[in-house]
Scaffold this motif. Structure first.
Motif, PDB file in Angstrom:
ATOM      1  N   UNK A   1     -17.140 -14.671   0.086  1.00  0.00           N
ATOM      2  CA  UNK A   1     -17.155 -13.413   0.708  1.00  0.00           C
ATOM      3  C   UNK A   1     -15.596 -12.713   0.541  1.00  0.00           C
ATOM      4  N   UNK A   2     -14.656 -13.170   0.374  1.00  0.00           N
ATOM      5  CA  UNK A   2     -13.504 -12.423   0.259  1.00  0.00           C
ATOM      6  C   UNK A   2     -13.796 -11.267  -0.913  1.00  0.00           C
ATOM      7  N   UNK A   3     -14.135 -11.894  -2.209  1.00  0.00           N
ATOM      8  CA  UNK A   3     -14.418 -11.033  -3.327  1.00  0.00           C
ATOM      9  C   UNK A   3     -16.007 -10.617  -3.427  1.00  0.00           C
TER      10      UNK A   3
ATOM     11  N   UNK B   1      -9.060  -7.749   0.888  1.00  0.00           N
ATOM     12  CA  UNK B   1     -10.600  -7.996   1.549  1.00  0.00           C
ATOM     13  C   UNK B   1     -10.893  -6.834   2.429  1.00  0.00           C
ATOM     14  N   UNK B   2      -9.747  -6.308   3.122  1.00  0.00           N
ATOM     15  CA  UNK B   2      -9.902  -5.290   4.158  1.00  0.00           C
ATOM     16  C   UNK B   2      -9.807  -3.836   3.798  1.00  0.00           C
ATOM     17  N   UNK B   3      -9.355  -3.836   2.729  1.00  0.00           N
ATOM     18  CA  UNK B   3      -8.776  -2.331   2.223  1.00  0.00           C
ATOM     19  C   UNK B   3     -10.289  -1.502   1.708  1.00  0.00           C
ATOM     20  N   UNK B   4     -10.388  -0.411   2.214  1.00  0.00           N
ATOM     21  CA  UNK B   4     -11.661   0.184   1.964  1.00  0.00           C
ATOM     22  C   UNK B   4     -11.326   1.303   0.531  1.00  0.00           C
ATOM     23  N   UNK B   5     -10.063   1.087   0.162  1.00  0.00           N
ATOM     24  CA  UNK B   5      -9.775   1.969  -1.122  1.00  0.00           C
ATOM     25  C   UNK B   5      -9.929   1.205  -2.340  1.00  0.00           C
ATOM     26  N   UNK B   6     -10.992   1.859  -3.103  1.00  0.00           N
ATOM     27  CA  UNK B   6     -11.167   1.035  -4.279  1.00  0.00           C
ATOM     28  C   UNK B   6      -9.932   0.889  -5.337  1.00  0.00           C
ATOM     29  N   UNK B   7      -9.080   1.921  -5.488  1.00  0.00           N
ATOM     30  CA  UNK B   7      -8.113   1.778  -6.498  1.00  0.00           C
ATOM     31  C   UNK B   7      -6.805   1.058  -6.054  1.00  0.00           C
ATOM     32  N   UNK B   8      -6.788   0.751  -4.399  1.00  0.00           N
ATOM     33  CA  UNK B   8      -6.063  -0.300  -4.115  1.00  0.00           C
ATOM     34  C   UNK B   8      -6.424  -1.619  -4.449  1.00  0.00           C
ATOM     35  N   UNK B   9      -7.712  -2.053  -4.211  1.00  0.00           N
ATOM     36  CA  UNK B   9      -8.279  -3.125  -4.341  1.00  0.00           C
ATOM     37  C   UNK B   9      -8.061  -3.540  -6.009  1.00  0.00           C
ATOM     38  N   UNK B  10      -8.212  -2.427  -6.820  1.00  0.00           N
ATOM     39  CA  UNK B  10      -8.294  -2.702  -8.262  1.00  0.00           C
ATOM     40  C   UNK B  10      -6.660  -3.144  -8.741  1.00  0.00           C
TER      41      UNK B  10
ATOM     42  N   UNK C   1       0.844  -1.067   0.023  1.00  0.00           N
ATOM     43  CA  UNK C   1       0.070  -0.064  -0.072  1.00  0.00           C
ATOM     44  C   UNK C   1       0.807   1.356  -0.167  1.00  0.00           C
ATOM     45  N   UNK C   2       2.161   1.173   0.524  1.00  0.00           N
ATOM     46  CA  UNK C   2       3.138   2.432   0.679  1.00  0.00           C
ATOM     47  C   UNK C   2       3.958   2.365  -0.788  1.00  0.00           C
ATOM     48  N   UNK C   3       3.947   1.405  -1.633  1.00  0.00           N
ATOM     49  CA  UNK C   3       4.685   1.605  -2.950  1.00  0.00           C
ATOM     50  C   UNK C   3       4.098   2.794  -3.707  1.00  0.00           C
ATOM     51  N   UNK C   4       4.996   3.482  -4.573  1.00  0.00           N
ATOM     52  CA  UNK C   4       4.463   4.188  -5.516  1.00  0.00           C
ATOM     53  C   UNK C   4       3.292   3.876  -6.276  1.00  0.00           C
ATOM     54  N   UNK C   5       2.298   4.539  -6.095  1.00  0.00           N
ATOM     55  CA  UNK C   5       1.042   4.117  -7.005  1.00  0.00           C
ATOM     56  C   UNK C   5       1.269   3.798  -8.403  1.00  0.00           C
ATOM     57  N   UNK C   6       1.764   4.353  -9.196  1.00  0.00           N
ATOM     58  CA  UNK C   6       2.307   4.049 -10.288  1.00  0.00           C
ATOM     59  C   UNK C   6       2.981   2.796 -10.828  1.00  0.00           C
ATOM     60  N   UNK C   7       3.740   2.399  -9.726  1.00  0.00           N
ATOM     61  CA  UNK C   7       4.570   1.284 -10.078  1.00  0.00           C
ATOM     62  C   UNK C   7       4.311   0.022  -9.219  1.00  0.00           C
TER      63      UNK C   7
END
Length: 374
Positions: A321-323, A287-296, A255-261
């Protein structure tokens, strides 16, 4: 448009009223020109072959040619060709030409061998704009899907365009590569040759850009280009590239990596056999992240696995239920397109068809499943 608005202010109009205003101001019969484009489905392929110029409707798959013809504004790079092709076939000068300069018209171009070679050389020399380079890559991508172009032509265009630093050009190259990857099986001689080709054309830009952005300012062009180059370099499975990607991943949580990479870098380690504990940790983050872009991003990363146990875990996650059900439309296409996961996913679709019909009954998402299954 000003003429149109002044004439019909506060009134009702038809499409003919707009064409009438455009015709009166331009001095051209816009209505007659637009009639074909609005009433005929699809769009044309214009073929320049020797001294003959032809057009036909673009088809992918089985079809019966219907001799449809549109008034096609050719936008040629030479004045010695007609400005508009409005017949199925006409005789022209047998000389080099490139149509649709500036991508201002709605058709696909196809050229004989001599004209294609002229185009390849111009792209290689940087004599064509990024717009026209992208257009030609996209058009030959479409023609290859339609069985009207050879994949060797796609490779030739990619090689010619690989000097570019434009993210738009490289995105078009990446799209074509995605098609070529589907045509070879991983681990075969063909796939190894394609991986080597990807390495050859990409390495210069990768050395320049790397996995991580520099400290300080960076051009927007380089920011957009880095993930495209990283994705292609990851496909090469080169040992040095893999080691660098692992180092990039290990230096920070996903989650802390550069979002583009984070997708290109993490895909490399997933493809090369990440341990089960790390894989499960990433799936739990999904499963636990609330961030749509992170889940994608995690969807793109996790579906790159080739490990049987990890694929089985993803298949199980489709219904445990995970997805979430509404996210299945993002998971199924990459799983079905993966040579490693395709059979298990197809079996899941068959075994769970009643659950799919019940879960998505009345939902527009249901329309996607026959497409996935096809």
């Amino acid at each position: 448009l000003r003429d149109y608005f002044e004439k019909h202010a506060y009134g009702n109009t038809t499409e003919d009223d707009l064409w009438s205003s455009l015709s009166s101001v331009s001095g051209k019969d816009v209505g007659a020109f637009m009639a074909s484009w609005l009433t005929k489905p699809g769009y044309p392929v214009v073929t320049a072959d020797g001294a003959t110029l032809t057009q036909h409707r673009l088809f992918i798959g089985q079809h019966v040619d219907d001799n449809a013809a549109w008034p096609v504004p050719l936008l040629p790079d030479t004045a010695r060709f007609p400005a508009v092709l409005d017949q199925v076939s006409v005789s022209v000068l047998a000389e080099n030409v490139i149509f649709n300069i500036g991508d201002g018209a709605h058709f696909v171009t196809r050229y004989d061998e001599a004209r294609f070679e002229n185009i390849r050389k111009k792209i290689e020399a940087g004599a064509l704009s990024s717009i026209d380079t992208v257009r030609l890559l996209n058009e030959y991508h479409i023609l290859a899907l339609a069985g009207q172009a050879d994949c060797r032509q796609l490779v030739a265009l990619i090689r010619a365009a690989s000097h570019a630093k434009s993210p738009t050009v490289w995105q078009a190259i990446s799209n074509v590569f995605a098609l070529l990857m589907l045509l070879v099986d991983h681990g075969t001689g063909d796939s190894q040759q394609l991986q080597q080709f990807a390495y050859t054309i990409t390495i210069d830009n990768f050395v320049r850009l790397g996995w991580k952005p520099p400290t300080g300012r960076e051009s927007e062009e380089n920011k957009r280009l880095r993930p495209i180059i990283g994705e292609l370099m990851g496909y090469t499975e080169n040992d040095d590239i893999t080691v660098a990607a692992i180092a990039t991943y290990n230096s920070s949580e996903f989650a802390n990596l550069d979002p583009a990479m984070r997708v290109p870098a993490t895909k490399v380690i997933i493809r090369n056999g990440v341990d089960q504990l790390t894989f499960e940790k990433l799936l739990e983050l999904y499963r636990t992240s609330p961030l749509p872009e992170l889940r994608q991003d995690l969807t793109n990363v996790l579906t790159a696995t080739r490990a049987t146990e990890q694929i089985a875990l993803l298949i199980q996650s489709l219904t445990d239920g995970t997805i979430r059900p509404q996210d299945l439309r993002r998971w199924l296409p990459p799983l079905l397109s993966s040579p490693s996961a395709r059979e298990q996913t197809w079996q899941w679709l068959q075994d769970n068809w009643e659950w799919i019909m019940t879960t998505f009954k009345g939902d527009v998402t249901l329309d996607n499943f026959p497409y996935f299954a096809g």
